[in-house]
Design an enzyme around this catalytic site. Structure first.
Site, PDB file in Angstrom:
ATOM      1  N   ALA A  35     -19.520 -22.164  12.333  1.00  0.00           N
ATOM      2  CA  ALA A  35     -20.160 -23.457  12.096  1.00  0.00           C
ATOM      3  C   ALA A  35     -19.156 -24.500  11.130  1.00  0.00           C
ATOM      4  O   ALA A  35     -19.769 -24.840  10.099  1.00  0.00           O
ATOM      5  CB  ALA A  35     -21.680 -23.355  11.316  1.00  0.00           C
ATOM      6  N   HIS A  37     -17.087 -26.953   9.282  1.00  0.00           N
ATOM      7  CA  HIS A  37     -16.932 -28.413   8.921  1.00  0.00           C
ATOM      8  C   HIS A  37     -15.622 -28.646   8.198  1.00  0.00           C
ATOM      9  O   HIS A  37     -14.779 -27.906   8.011  1.00  0.00           O
ATOM     10  CB  HIS A  37     -18.282 -28.725   8.055  1.00  0.00           C
ATOM     11  CG  HIS A  37     -18.539 -27.770   6.987  1.00  0.00           C
ATOM     12  ND1 HIS A  37     -17.658 -27.749   5.942  1.00  0.00           N
ATOM     13  CD2 HIS A  37     -19.429 -26.701   6.648  1.00  0.00           C
ATOM     14  CE1 HIS A  37     -18.066 -26.800   4.856  1.00  0.00           C
ATOM     15  NE2 HIS A  37     -19.022 -26.406   5.191  1.00  0.00           N
ATOM     16  N   GLY A  39     -15.007 -29.133   5.345  1.00  0.00           N
ATOM     17  CA  GLY A  39     -14.716 -28.125   4.026  1.00  0.00           C
ATOM     18  C   GLY A  39     -13.931 -26.971   4.369  1.00  0.00           C
ATOM     19  O   GLY A  39     -13.013 -26.431   3.856  1.00  0.00           O
ATOM     20  N   HIS A  40     -14.451 -26.189   5.633  1.00  0.00           N
ATOM     21  CA  HIS A  40     -13.667 -25.059   5.994  1.00  0.00           C
ATOM     22  C   HIS A  40     -12.277 -25.627   6.465  1.00  0.00           C
ATOM     23  O   HIS A  40     -11.209 -24.706   6.294  1.00  0.00           O
ATOM     24  CB  HIS A  40     -14.361 -24.469   7.152  1.00  0.00           C
ATOM     25  CG  HIS A  40     -16.070 -23.902   7.095  1.00  0.00           C
ATOM     26  ND1 HIS A  40     -16.909 -24.516   7.512  1.00  0.00           N
ATOM     27  CD2 HIS A  40     -16.064 -22.788   6.156  1.00  0.00           C
ATOM     28  CE1 HIS A  40     -17.917 -23.721   6.867  1.00  0.00           C
ATOM     29  NE2 HIS A  40     -17.389 -22.611   6.343  1.00  0.00           N
ATOM     30  N   SER A 189     -21.859 -28.630   4.128  1.00  0.00           N
ATOM     31  CA  SER A 189     -22.356 -27.039   4.042  1.00  0.00           C
ATOM     32  C   SER A 189     -22.713 -27.171   5.696  1.00  0.00           C
ATOM     33  O   SER A 189     -23.357 -27.841   6.259  1.00  0.00           O
ATOM     34  CB  SER A 189     -23.706 -27.119   3.154  1.00  0.00           C
ATOM     35  OG  SER A 189     -24.214 -25.969   3.566  1.00  0.00           O
TER      36      SER A 189
END
Ligand code: PAF
Length: 282
Positions: A35, A37, A39-40, A189
């Site tokens: 999942a 986003h 941030g990853h 998140s």
């Protein structure tokens, strides 16, 4: 655009990373539950800056979910995850099945202490850090990276994993990467996907309150008063607050004086069925 190799067995993983090591490459691991986003993707970019080869693990780890939590409904977005990682030219996606990670008879578990018992996430999710430490130790032993990247959004997790790698002499440098935020300040998140449009509009209150409370503390307000005001602000917006706490940024021990050295303000709160966490430097 070359697709990253998707590896699903430990034997195949070991062959691939073994070849990289023999060729003298250093390796960075980005552990995720998918999942993905922005941030990853920032963790991946930082990994690429540090290492010759980048492996991203995608594994929704059953061991860190309690029976009443969202394991079954946790967002799974495999195709878009692979496409995003291909665009970033990741070398390898490590995607074991639960049976590959935890085969029949699996009977070893790491029970972290220190920052894992700080009275923050652990007070509300007592099973969580045992599951995280166990799977992260396994991922580090499987991939044997020189670097592993973790987001600061899960600040207590970052401390737990750093202490675990140090205490178990796992030869890896754990690198914390600052939280990526939406334009309105909400920390990115995978669980933000659970928010209804109304909840999504309210959710940035969490970050705004962290900033307000931090500036009160920095300007000399009593810590307890600043935290009580912050808590009321979050509750007024419709959240149920699990904690809003000022902690030492290294040990996560409680802090009572605004004159303390490096500090971190951490919050966890539920908005409807979604539990959000966030933190900032003070
Ligand atoms: O932060 C996460 O996504 C998970 O806790 C991690 C570190 C991948 C372990 O399952």
């Amino acid at each position: 655009m070359a697709k990253p190799a998707v590896i699903r067995s430990i034997s195949s993983l070991r062959r691939t990373v073994g070849r990289w090591r023999q060729a003298g490459a250093n390796i960075a691991l980005v552990p995720t539950m998918g999942a993905l986003h922005a941030g990853h993707l920032e963790l991946v970019r930082q990994a690429k800056r540090n290492a010759d080869r980048v492996a991203v693990s995608i594994f929704v780890n059953p061991a860190q979910f309690a029976p009443h939590e969202d394991l079954a409904s946790y967002p799974r977005t495999w195709k878009t995850d692979v496409a995003a990682l291909a665009r970033l030219q990741v070398d390898l996606i490590w995607a074991p099945s639960p049976a590959e990670m935890y085969p029949d008879g699996f009977a070893a578990r790491i029970e972290p202490e220190g920052p894992a018992k700080a009275g923050l996430e652990d007070a509300f999710r007592p099973h969580f850090f045992g599951g995280v430490a166990t799977v992260v130790a396994k991922l580090l032993l499987q991939v044997e990276p020189q670097f592993a990247m973790f987001g600061e959004k899960d600040f207590q997790q970052l401390k737990v994993v750093t202490a675990m790698a140090r205490d178990l002499n796992i030869p890896v440098k754990i690198i914390g990467v600052p939280t990526m935020r939406e334009r309105d300040g909400l920390a990115m998140s995978s669980r933000n996907a659970y928010l209804s449009p109304n909840e999504r509009a309210v959710a940035p209150t969490l970050y705004r309150t962290l900033k307000d409370s931090a500036s009160r503390i920095k300007s000399g307000d009593a810590v307890a008063a600043a935290l009580a005001a912050g808590r009321s602000e979050i509750e007024r917006a419709g959240f149920v607050v699990d904690y809003l706490e000022l902690r030492d940024a290294t040990t996560l021990a409680p802090v009572a004086s605004p004159k303390h050295g490096k500090m971190r303000l951490l919050v966890a709160a539920k908005l409807g069925r979604t539990r959000l966490i966030d933190n900032i430097k003070v």
